[in-house]
Design an enzyme around this catalytic site. Sequence first.
Site, PDB file in Angstrom:
ATOM      1  N   GLU A  60       0.832  -1.208   0.000  1.00 48.86           N
ATOM      2  CA  GLU A  60       0.000   0.000   0.000  1.00 48.86           C
ATOM      3  C   GLU A  60       0.865   1.257   0.000  1.00 48.86           C
ATOM      4  O   GLU A  60       0.496   2.285  -0.563  1.00 48.86           O
ATOM      5  CB  GLU A  60      -0.938   0.017   1.212  1.00 48.86           C
ATOM      6  CG  GLU A  60      -2.083  -0.985   1.146  1.00 48.86           C
ATOM      7  CD  GLU A  60      -1.726  -2.348   1.712  1.00 48.86           C
ATOM      8  OE1 GLU A  60      -0.537  -2.576   2.050  1.00 48.86           O
ATOM      9  OE2 GLU A  60      -2.627  -3.210   1.805  1.00 48.86           O
ATOM     10  N   PHE A  83     -12.300  -7.678  12.957  1.00 48.93           N
ATOM     11  CA  PHE A  83     -11.115  -8.096  12.202  1.00 48.93           C
ATOM     12  C   PHE A  83     -10.734  -7.006  11.192  1.00 48.93           C
ATOM     13  O   PHE A  83     -11.570  -6.527  10.449  1.00 48.93           O
ATOM     14  CB  PHE A  83     -11.394  -9.423  11.476  1.00 48.93           C
ATOM     15  CG  PHE A  83     -10.246  -9.853  10.610  1.00 48.93           C
ATOM     16  CD1 PHE A  83      -9.029 -10.198  11.176  1.00 48.93           C
ATOM     17  CD2 PHE A  83     -10.370  -9.888   9.231  1.00 48.93           C
ATOM     18  CE1 PHE A  83      -7.953 -10.581  10.381  1.00 48.93           C
ATOM     19  CE2 PHE A  83      -9.305 -10.266   8.430  1.00 48.93           C
ATOM     20  CZ  PHE A  83      -8.091 -10.617   9.003  1.00 48.93           C
ATOM     21  N   GLN A  84      -9.480  -6.634  11.185  1.00 50.71           N
ATOM     22  CA  GLN A  84      -8.934  -5.603  10.291  1.00 50.71           C
ATOM     23  C   GLN A  84      -9.655  -4.263  10.445  1.00 50.71           C
ATOM     24  O   GLN A  84      -9.840  -3.539   9.481  1.00 50.71           O
ATOM     25  CB  GLN A  84      -8.929  -6.074   8.833  1.00 50.71           C
ATOM     26  CG  GLN A  84      -7.936  -7.211   8.615  1.00 50.71           C
ATOM     27  CD  GLN A  84      -7.597  -7.442   7.148  1.00 50.71           C
ATOM     28  OE1 GLN A  84      -8.424  -7.234   6.273  1.00 50.71           O
ATOM     29  NE2 GLN A  84      -6.374  -7.901   6.873  1.00 50.71           N
ATOM     30  N   MET A 137      23.558  10.263   4.847  1.00 52.69           N
ATOM     31  CA  MET A 137      23.311  11.527   5.536  1.00 52.69           C
ATOM     32  C   MET A 137      23.478  11.364   7.042  1.00 52.69           C
ATOM     33  O   MET A 137      24.019  12.245   7.715  1.00 52.69           O
ATOM     34  CB  MET A 137      21.911  12.055   5.194  1.00 52.69           C
ATOM     35  CG  MET A 137      21.662  13.476   5.658  1.00 52.69           C
ATOM     36  SD  MET A 137      22.841  14.667   4.976  1.00 52.69           S
ATOM     37  CE  MET A 137      21.924  15.306   3.571  1.00 52.69           C
TER      38      MET A 137
END
Lengths: 580, 163
Positions: free
Chosen positions: A71, A133-134, A491
Site C-alpha cells: 500500500e 477483524f482488520q 546523511m
Amino acid sequence: MSIQNPTKVLKEELREKLLRPDVISGSESLLRCLLLEGVECVFGYPGGAVLYIYDAMHGNPDFHHLLTRHEQGAIHAADGYARSTGKVGVCIATSGPGATNLVTGIATAYMDSVPLVVITGNVATAAIGTDAFQEADIVGITMPITKQSYLVRKAEDLPRIIHEAFHIANTGRKGPVLIDIPKDVSAQMAVFQAPGPVAIRGYNPTVEPNKLQVDKMLRAIEESERPVILAGGGVVYSDASEELIEFVNKTNIPITTTLLGLGGFPSGHPLWMGMPGMHGTYTANKAIQNADLLISIGARFDDRVTMKLDGFAPKAKIVHIDIDPAEIGKNVKTDIPVVGSVKEVLKQANPKAKRAQSDEWVEHIQQMKEAHPLRYKDSETALKPQYVVELINDTTKGEAIVTTDVGQHQMWVAQYYKFKNPRSWVTSGGLGTMGFGFPSAIGAQMGNPDKLVVSINGDGGMQMCSQELAICAINNIPVKIVVINNQVLGMVRQWQEIIYDNRYSHIDLAGSPDFVKLAEAYGVKGLRAANKAEAQAAWQEALNTPGPVLVEFVVEKYENVYPMVTQGNTIDEMIMGDSE
Amino acid sequence: MNMTKHTISVLVNNQPGVLQRVAGLFGRRGFNIDSITVGESEEQGLSRMVIVTTGDENTLEQVQKQLYKIIDVIKVVDLSSNPMVARELALIKVNAEPAMRPEILGVVDTFRAAVVDIGPHSLIVQAVGSSDKIDAITELLKPYGIRELTRTGVTAMIRGSQK
C-alpha cells in the site's frame, strides 16, 4: 495493462452512460464518480473490506487500476502522479493494515501540499467500534495529516463526498483527502445521482490577492537595492512559472528556489542562485542574509531553509505571498503579507512591476556565483556521487522527470541536476520520507507516458520499497532506476562524522542485496558501474534500453554534502567542506 | 511575551468528529485549552464551541488561522477582544450537617447561587457567573468540605447587537 493508457477526455458517450440514474452499488457509484472526475489511473491493493469495490472493477474496461505490491507503494505512486501532472492522485487500500500502511504516504503528501484522494475500506457500519477483524479508526488516525476526511454512512452520499473531496484536495492549499467506506456501504444499492456543484460553507480559499497589498509589495521593490526572491512549491502548484519568469525579468531580482521550488524557475536563468538553506548554495544563503527585501513566493520558511530563525534575513523587509494565511507570520515576522494564489498575485503584479534599484546587487551576486560555485573534489579512481548526477543531467539535458528518495543523494540531485521545467522534480521535502523515490517514479511515469522518468535513490531508501520492481517489470513501466550505492546511510553518517565526532552508530548497510541481481530477480534489467567509464557506458545503455532498467552506481563512501549549515547556526555560517 | 486568556467562539458544522478535529488541532500545535464547551447554535446543523485559551497575541492569531483551515469550521470570533458576557456554571457538593446549613446558605445567597439538592449530610450548590465568581464561591465553601466539584467551562457571547 498498457501504460499508454489514454488521457482521454471523457467521451460524451461514456459520460452519458456514467450519469444514468441506474440503481447501482456504492462500489459502482464510486468507480463512476472517479471516472467523472477524470481519473486516469488508480493505484491500489485489495483486501477484505474493499472486495465489493474490486468486484466492481472486474471487467470494467473504462477503469484503470495498477496493482502495487505494498500500500505504501500505491500511495507514493499516486503522489508522484499528482506532483508530476498537477492532477489529483488516487489510491485505494483495504481497512486496518491496508489503511495504516498508507499513513506515511498521507503525511508525505500533507507536508508537501500534494492533492490526493485516498480511499480506504472499513469494516461494515454495524461492526465499527467493536475491534472487528482488520478494523482501524483510519479517519481518527489520519486527522492531523489530512486536509479533510469522510466516513461514508450511506451509498447515496458517495457522489457528493467524492466530488467535494476532489475539490478540496486540488484547490486552495492542496492536500490529501481521505474517504473511508464501510463494506456494507460499498455493497448498498442506491439510485445513482450525479453530484451537483460543490457548496462547502466553511471552505472558500482566498485566490485573488488584496490589491493594496500587491501595490505595497511593488513599492517596496522599487525602493529596494538588495532584493531577493525566495520561491517555493507554491509556484509549481499554481502553475505560475511563466508569471514568475516575467516578474523576475521585470524587477531584476535575484531568485533562489527551495527544495520543492526546484523546476518552478529555469535553472539556466542568469538571476537564479540555486537552492537556499542547510545545503544551499553560498550565493543564495549570503544573498538572503544581506538582502534589504525578501519576497517569499509560495514558500513557508521551513526550518531547513531558515536554520536559526532569529538570525534569518536580519536586514530584510519580508514580503510573504501564500495561499494559506496560516503560513504568514507562523515562523517569520512578515511586513507585507499577500494572501492569494501565487499565479493570481503575479498576474496582478506583473503589468505594474517596476525594476528594483538592483544593478549593483545583481553584479555582486554574479561575482559570488563565480567565486563560490557548487563544487566537489572529483576523483579518477573512485566514482563520485555528484559526478553521477552530473552525468544524468548532461545526458538528459535537465529535461527528465526526476524523483528522489531522501538523504545525501537527494541533496546532490537538488544541487547538481539543473531543472528546466516545472513538475519535473518529485521529492519528499517536508516529511523526508525514505522509500518514496522509486514508487513515486512509477506514478510519474503513469502520468507522463511519453517522458523520460529517472528515479534516483540511495541504497537505503531503495530497500524500503524495492518490491515495486515487480510492477515495473510486469507492466513494462520504463522508469530508469538509479541506485547510488555508498553502502551506508550517508546523511546519517555525515551528521555522525561532523556533529557526533565520527561515532558511527548503525549506519552500515552491509548485507544489502546485489541490486543488479535484485532487479533481475523481478525481470528488470540490471547494470552496475564503479568508475567513470563504466558509469558512462552503463547509463547510456540504460537510456538506450526500452523498458525499466536499474543501474547501480557504486560510489565513494565518505563523501559529504556541502555546503552545510549545522543546527543553531544562521544560513551564512556554512561549512564549505572539501569543496573549497 | 504577554500571556493572556482569550475566549474564542467557533461556529462549526455539526459533523461527527468535529470536536476531535478542533481539540486535536490545539493539542498538535501546542495551543492550550483552559476550557471548551460545545452545544447547538441558533442555526440547525451548526454547533458553537467556546474555547478559553492562554497565549500571546501571535499564538492567538495562529489559533484563529489554523482553526479556519478545518473545513468544518465556519466562523471564528475572538470574543474577548469585544465587550462580552461570559458565564460558567458550577455544581458544588459540599458537606452540610443540619447545624451548618444556615451558614452555608449565607454564602450561597451572597453569590446569588442556589441550592439544588439537599441530602442528609450534604448540599449541591449551583453557581452561575464569571469564572472568577465561581473560583470565589468555591474558595469560600472549601472550609466546609467540598466532596465534588464540576464546572461547565465558559460559554460567552458579544454584548449588544453585534454578531
